[in-house]
Design a protein around this motif. Structure first.
Motif, short mmCIF file in Angstrom:
data_model
loop_
_atom_site.label_atom_id
_atom_site.label_comp_id
_atom_site.label_asym_id
_atom_site.label_seq_id
_atom_site.Cartn_x
_atom_site.Cartn_y
_atom_site.Cartn_z
N LEU A 102 -6.67 34.79 64.70
CA LEU A 102 -6.62 34.30 63.33
C LEU A 102 -5.36 34.84 62.67
O LEU A 102 -5.12 36.05 62.66
N VAL A 103 -4.54 33.93 62.14
CA VAL A 103 -3.25 34.34 61.58
C VAL A 103 -3.04 33.69 60.21
O VAL A 103 -3.83 32.86 59.77
N LYS A 104 -1.94 34.06 59.57
CA LYS A 104 -1.57 33.51 58.27
C LYS A 104 -0.92 32.14 58.47
O LYS A 104 0.06 32.01 59.20
N GLY A 105 -1.46 31.12 57.82
CA GLY A 105 -0.92 29.78 57.97
C GLY A 105 0.26 29.52 57.04
O GLY A 105 0.53 30.28 56.11
N ASN A 106 0.95 28.42 57.29
CA ASN A 106 2.14 28.03 56.53
C ASN A 106 3.23 29.10 56.59
O ASN A 106 3.99 29.27 55.64
N CYS B 111 3.08 28.63 62.18
CA CYS B 111 1.66 28.25 62.26
C CYS B 111 1.27 27.47 61.00
O CYS B 111 1.11 28.07 59.94
N PRO B 112 1.10 26.15 61.09
CA PRO B 112 0.67 25.38 59.93
C PRO B 112 -0.72 25.82 59.47
O PRO B 112 -1.58 26.17 60.27
N GLY B 113 -0.94 25.79 58.16
CA GLY B 113 -2.23 26.20 57.62
C GLY B 113 -3.36 25.28 58.04
O GLY B 113 -3.17 24.06 58.19
N LEU B 114 -4.54 25.87 58.27
CA LEU B 114 -5.75 25.14 58.64
C LEU B 114 -5.56 24.33 59.92
O LEU B 114 -6.16 23.27 60.09
N ASP B 115 -4.73 24.84 60.82
CA ASP B 115 -4.47 24.15 62.07
C ASP B 115 -4.42 25.16 63.21
O ASP B 115 -4.33 26.37 62.98
#
Length: 202
Positions: A164-168, A190-194
């Motif tokens: 689990l990482v920080k998106g956008n 890493c795009p958010g919610l993806d």
């Protein structure tokens, strides 16, 4: 007698008036959106809290709350007796402002007695799918704190893990191969919610 009675009532009225804490009608509204993105967050919970500082800590007391609509908009109107208030928000699949990815020190101040706009940004969560491929015969590889928990240790020749990482945002994967080898870094957006897929060869 009547003069004394009137004097008693007058003093009582003054005492009662002084004992009431003055309150200020305050209106706060705004949007909750993704950090580094344009998506407005529907269903986010927005909290208005009063901060009281003591010698060794600061205590936050809940005052009021609102939930954003389908456009990520919220509004709350309440009466505030104090003078030190902040707004913060939380939402499912987003890092709340109590998490390490959101700076608690930068919570927005609310001024009692005024109508004000307070927009809130939250980092979206994202999932990183990492495939580790052992090509060197090394004993294991260690990835340091890809997400908020413990390090990732991999000692199998071919294994896939999720983090689990920080998106956008661009995630830096610092990893070490044992035995020997210099520290290495791998950067990936890493795009958010993806879910983003990457491979680490060691």
């Amino acid at each position: 007698y009547y003069f004394s009675l009137l004097l008693i009532f007058f003093n009582l009225a003054v005492f009662t008036g002084c004992s009431k804490e003055k309150k200020y009608k305050t209106s706060v509204s705004g949007h909750v959106k993704e950090k580094n993105g344009n998506r407005k967050i529907a269903g986010a919970k927005v909290y208005l809290t009063e901060l009281k500082s003591y010698t060794y800590n600061t205590v936050a007391t809940f005052v009021d709350s609102a939930i954003t609509d389908n456009n990520g908009y919220y509004k709350m109107t309440t009466s505030l007796p104090g003078d030190d208030y902040v707004i913060f928000a939380s939402a499912k699949k987003y890092y709340s402002q109590n998490d390490r990815y959101n700076d608690v020190e930068n919570l927005q101040d609310i001024k009692p007695g005024k109508d004000q706009v307070c927009n809130v940004e939250l980092w979206p969560q994202a999932w990183l799918k990492i495939r580790f491929i052992n090509q060197s015969g090394a004993n294991f590889v260690n990835v340091n704190r890809t997400y908020g928990g413990s390090d990732i240790y991999v000692d199998e020749p071919d294994v896939t893990v999720f983090a689990l990482v920080k998106g956008n945002d661009t995630t830096r994967l610092a990893y070490f191969v044992y035995p020997g080898g210099e520290p290495r870094s791998h950067f990936i957006y890493c795009p958010g919610l993806d879910t983003t897929y990457t491979e680490i060869f060691y």
